[in-house]
Motif scaffolding. Structure first.
Motif, PDB file in Angstrom:
ATOM      1  N   GLU A  30       4.219  -5.682 -14.524  1.00 25.02           N
ATOM      2  CA  GLU A  30       5.665  -5.743 -14.322  1.00 25.02           C
ATOM      3  C   GLU A  30       6.029  -5.598 -12.846  1.00 25.02           C
ATOM      4  OE1 GLU A  30       9.760  -3.396 -15.786  1.00 25.02           O
ATOM      5  OE2 GLU A  30       7.777  -2.749 -16.492  1.00 25.02           O
ATOM      6  N   TRP A  31       5.360  -4.670 -12.136  1.00 25.20           N
ATOM      7  CA  TRP A  31       5.699  -4.440 -10.724  1.00 25.20           C
ATOM      8  C   TRP A  31       5.333  -5.638  -9.866  1.00 25.20           C
ATOM      9  CZ3 TRP A  31       4.120  -4.198  -5.718  1.00 25.20           C
ATOM     10  CH2 TRP A  31       4.907  -3.475  -4.833  1.00 25.20           C
ATOM     11  N   PHE A  32       4.119  -6.153 -10.037  1.00 25.12           N
ATOM     12  CA  PHE A  32       3.668  -7.246  -9.163  1.00 25.12           C
ATOM     13  C   PHE A  32       4.310  -8.580  -9.523  1.00 25.12           C
ATOM     14  CE2 PHE A  32       0.228  -4.214  -8.307  1.00 25.12           C
ATOM     15  CZ  PHE A  32       0.171  -4.308  -6.925  1.00 25.12           C
ATOM     16  N   SER A  33       4.710  -8.767 -10.766  1.00 26.22           N
ATOM     17  CA  SER A  33       5.383 -10.011 -11.136  1.00 26.22           C
ATOM     18  C   SER A  33       6.781 -10.089 -10.526  1.00 26.22           C
ATOM     19  CB  SER A  33       5.474 -10.133 -12.658  1.00 26.22           C
ATOM     20  OG  SER A  33       6.228  -9.067 -13.210  1.00 26.22           O
ATOM     21  N   SER A  34       7.370  -8.937 -10.241  1.00 28.62           N
ATOM     22  CA  SER A  34       8.720  -8.921  -9.672  1.00 28.62           C
ATOM     23  C   SER A  34       8.714  -8.792  -8.145  1.00 28.62           C
ATOM     24  CB  SER A  34       9.524  -7.752 -10.263  1.00 28.62           C
ATOM     25  OG  SER A  34       8.910  -6.504  -9.963  1.00 28.62           O
ATOM     26  N   TYR A  35       7.527  -8.645  -7.551  1.00 21.79           N
ATOM     27  CA  TYR A  35       7.458  -8.447  -6.101  1.00 21.79           C
ATOM     28  C   TYR A  35       7.024  -9.735  -5.399  1.00 21.79           C
ATOM     29  CZ  TYR A  35       6.008  -6.880  -1.488  1.00 21.79           C
ATOM     30  OH  TYR A  35       5.866  -6.741  -0.127  1.00 21.79           O
TER      31      TYR A  35
ATOM     32  N   PHE B 196      -7.437  -0.072  -7.737  1.00 24.17           N
ATOM     33  CA  PHE B 196      -7.828   1.047  -8.594  1.00 24.17           C
ATOM     34  C   PHE B 196      -6.591   1.903  -8.838  1.00 24.17           C
ATOM     35  CE2 PHE B 196     -11.673  -0.401  -6.670  1.00 24.17           C
ATOM     36  CZ  PHE B 196     -12.697  -0.109  -7.551  1.00 24.17           C
ATOM     37  N   THR B 197      -6.268   2.137 -10.110  1.00 26.59           N
ATOM     38  CA  THR B 197      -5.043   2.865 -10.413  1.00 26.59           C
ATOM     39  C   THR B 197      -5.136   3.547 -11.773  1.00 26.59           C
ATOM     40  OG1 THR B 197      -2.646   2.649 -10.606  1.00 26.59           O
ATOM     41  CG2 THR B 197      -3.962   0.838 -11.460  1.00 26.59           C
ATOM     42  N   ASN B 198      -4.264   4.537 -11.969  1.00 32.41           N
ATOM     43  CA  ASN B 198      -4.109   5.189 -13.274  1.00 32.41           C
ATOM     44  C   ASN B 198      -2.881   4.667 -14.016  1.00 32.41           C
ATOM     45  OD1 ASN B 198      -6.398   6.881 -13.071  1.00 32.41           O
ATOM     46  ND2 ASN B 198      -5.248   8.366 -11.854  1.00 32.41           N
ATOM     47  N   LYS B 199      -2.152   3.733 -13.385  1.00 32.31           N
ATOM     48  CA  LYS B 199      -0.997   3.136 -14.027  1.00 32.31           C
ATOM     49  C   LYS B 199      -1.453   2.252 -15.196  1.00 32.31           C
ATOM     50  CE  LYS B 199       2.371   4.614 -11.340  1.00 32.31           C
ATOM     51  NZ  LYS B 199       3.523   5.410 -11.830  1.00 32.31           N
ATOM     52  N   THR B 200      -0.569   2.071 -16.176  1.00 37.39           N
ATOM     53  CA  THR B 200      -0.905   1.245 -17.319  1.00 37.39           C
ATOM     54  C   THR B 200      -0.893  -0.230 -16.937  1.00 37.39           C
ATOM     55  OG1 THR B 200       1.389   1.027 -18.060  1.00 37.39           O
ATOM     56  CG2 THR B 200       0.147   2.941 -18.857  1.00 37.39           C
TER      57      THR B 200
ATOM     58  N   ARG C 141       0.832  -1.209   0.000  1.00 40.59           N
ATOM     59  CA  ARG C 141       0.000   0.000   0.000  1.00 40.59           C
ATOM     60  C   ARG C 141       0.866   1.258   0.000  1.00 40.59           C
ATOM     61  NH1 ARG C 141      -5.506  -0.754   1.275  1.00 40.59           N
ATOM     62  NH2 ARG C 141      -6.037  -2.745   2.254  1.00 40.59           N
ATOM     63  N   GLN C 142       1.940   1.234   0.786  1.00 38.77           N
ATOM     64  CA  GLN C 142       2.823   2.398   0.859  1.00 38.77           C
ATOM     65  C   GLN C 142       3.542   2.635  -0.466  1.00 38.77           C
ATOM     66  OE1 GLN C 142       5.309   1.458   4.218  1.00 38.77           O
ATOM     67  NE2 GLN C 142       3.769   2.081   5.733  1.00 38.77           N
ATOM     68  N   ALA C 143       3.877   1.553  -1.164  1.00 37.25           N
ATOM     69  CA  ALA C 143       4.527   1.694  -2.473  1.00 37.25           C
ATOM     70  C   ALA C 143       3.548   2.173  -3.542  1.00 37.25           C
ATOM     71  CB  ALA C 143       5.146   0.369  -2.890  1.00 37.25           C
ATOM     72  N   TRP C 144       2.246   1.944  -3.304  1.00 34.40           N
ATOM     73  CA  TRP C 144       1.219   2.338  -4.277  1.00 34.40           C
ATOM     74  C   TRP C 144       0.270   3.366  -3.662  1.00 34.40           C
ATOM     75  CZ3 TRP C 144       0.225   0.390  -9.333  1.00 34.40           C
ATOM     76  CH2 TRP C 144       1.212  -0.479  -9.810  1.00 34.40           C
ATOM     77  N   VAL C 145       0.840   4.404  -3.077  1.00 35.21           N
ATOM     78  CA  VAL C 145       0.015   5.441  -2.444  1.00 35.21           C
ATOM     79  C   VAL C 145      -0.802   6.221  -3.472  1.00 35.21           C
ATOM     80  CG1 VAL C 145       1.475   5.745  -0.428  1.00 35.21           C
ATOM     81  CG2 VAL C 145       2.015   6.996  -2.513  1.00 35.21           C
ATOM     82  N   HIS C 146      -0.403   6.149  -4.727  1.00 33.11           N
ATOM     83  CA  HIS C 146      -1.116   6.848  -5.794  1.00 33.11           C
ATOM     84  C   HIS C 146      -2.351   6.070  -6.250  1.00 33.11           C
ATOM     85  CE1 HIS C 146       1.000   3.799  -8.106  1.00 33.11           C
ATOM     86  NE2 HIS C 146       2.157   4.289  -7.649  1.00 33.11           N
ATOM     87  N   SER C 147      -2.540   4.872  -5.708  1.00 33.75           N
ATOM     88  CA  SER C 147      -3.658   4.022  -6.093  1.00 33.75           C
ATOM     89  C   SER C 147      -4.447   3.625  -4.847  1.00 33.75           C
ATOM     90  CB  SER C 147      -3.155   2.781  -6.835  1.00 33.75           C
ATOM     91  OG  SER C 147      -2.344   3.143  -7.934  1.00 33.75           O
ATOM     92  N   ARG C 148      -5.502   2.835  -5.032  1.00 36.14           N
ATOM     93  CA  ARG C 148      -6.320   2.389  -3.894  1.00 36.14           C
ATOM     94  C   ARG C 148      -6.546   0.892  -3.951  1.00 36.14           C
ATOM     95  NH1 ARG C 148     -11.259   5.657  -1.597  1.00 36.14           N
ATOM     96  NH2 ARG C 148     -10.638   4.265   0.097  1.00 36.14           N
ATOM     97  N   PHE C 149      -6.475   0.269  -2.785  1.00 34.38           N
ATOM     98  CA  PHE C 149      -6.738  -1.160  -2.640  1.00 34.38           C
ATOM     99  C   PHE C 149      -8.018  -1.348  -1.831  1.00 34.38           C
ATOM    100  CE2 PHE C 149      -2.862  -3.202  -4.184  1.00 34.38           C
ATOM    101  CZ  PHE C 149      -1.971  -2.148  -4.198  1.00 34.38           C
ATOM    102  N   PHE C 150      -8.805  -2.337  -2.235  1.00 36.06           N
ATOM    103  CA  PHE C 150     -10.000  -2.701  -1.476  1.00 36.06           C
ATOM    104  C   PHE C 150      -9.984  -4.206  -1.249  1.00 36.06           C
ATOM    105  CE2 PHE C 150     -11.285   1.271  -3.428  1.00 36.06           C
ATOM    106  CZ  PHE C 150     -12.012   1.900  -2.431  1.00 36.06           C
TER     107      PHE C 150
END
Length: 262
Positions: free
Chosen positions: A114-119, A104-108, A57-66
């Motif tokens: 790419e981010w979640f496959s490497s995390y 929910f995000t504005n990222k492509t 969540r901290q790494a994706w502060v520009h987005s929202r998780f539910f």
């Protein structure tokens, strides 16, 4: 002595139940987020850990998780073409099976995958986890444990003894074998010996875009959950058609994810 009808318990608390209110707030927030963000992803979580999720969540502060009840999130998106909040959102709602959430995000789409496959993050396995490998503890002294822990280790099933104030393992001990479901005692032993066997991982399963496009993504965990659900429904339908028989077996309920949005 019979109980008097006048003896009634009167609750003096003014606390109101928040169940319905929380569900309504979750529906409102999900629909508001669908207006503010370009894309919605369905994500599944392997070996959920709140601390690891907080890091994401901290790494994706520009987005929202539910993360809420699947039925409530499905109600917010709409479960059919007639009730969907936006075009083709009911297709995303059909993916809410098992331990899943919404991003929910504005990222492509490529950036998210790419981010979640490497995390991923390693952690200690809990009871019920399938052992990924066979773990054996060698006999001999174990000086990292204090002598006062010897009774606790013996209670977990380890063949221990005290020699001159040092805990010794009398024989080689196999904690678990590959493919076994870990018991609470096995999980505790693995943690005490610093053996991490679980991996916290977030899989991207499906995506909906604001232009009304929907796409299933490579993952597989959701399709497996759907197959389990269909098999359960078909078996229940078959059991209703068959004559009733005595059965001592217990049915397994497949519950929704019980995590609330932060």
């Amino acid at each position: 002595m019979p109980k008097s009808k006048r003896d009634k318990k009167v609750s003096l608390t003014k606390t109101k139940k928040k169940g319905l209110e929380r569900k309504q707030n979750l529906i409102t927030e999900i629909r508001k987020a669908s207006d503010n963000y370009d894309r919605i992803f369905v994500i599944s979580v392997d070996n959920m850990r709140n601390e690891k999720l907080k890091e994401v969540r901290q790494a994706w502060v520009h987005s929202r998780f539910f993360f809420g009840k699947n039925k409530v999130m499905s109600l917010a998106l709409g479960s059919s073409p007639e009730s969907e909040y936006k075009e083709k959102l009911h297709l995303l709602s059909q993916c809410l099976v098992g331990n899943v959430g919404l991003l929910f995000t504005n990222k492509t789409q490529d950036e998210v995958i790419e981010w979640f496959s490497s995390y991923s993050a390693s952690d200690y396995a809990r009871s019920g986890t399938v052992a990924a490998e066979t773990v054996t503890i060698a006999k001999g002294p174990h000086e990292k444990f204090q002598h006062s822990m010897e009774p606790s280790l013996r209670q977990l099933g380890l063949p221990t003894c005290l020699e001159r104030g040092i805990i010794h393992l009398r024989d080689d001990y196999t904690v678990c074998k590959q493919g076994d479901k870990l018991t609470p005692e096995q999980a505790r032993i693995l943690k005490l010996h610093g053996h991490m066997m679980a991996e916290f991982k977030i899989n991207v399963e499906a995506v909906w875009s604001k232009d009304g496009t929907f796409q299933h993504l490579a993952g597989g965990s959701l399709s497996t959950a759907k197959k389990r659900k269909k098999q359960k429904q078909s078996s229940e339908a078959a059991s209703e058609e068959e004559p009733e028989e005595d059965d001592d077996g217990e049915d397994e309920d497949e519950g929704d994810s019980g995590m609330d949005e932060e």
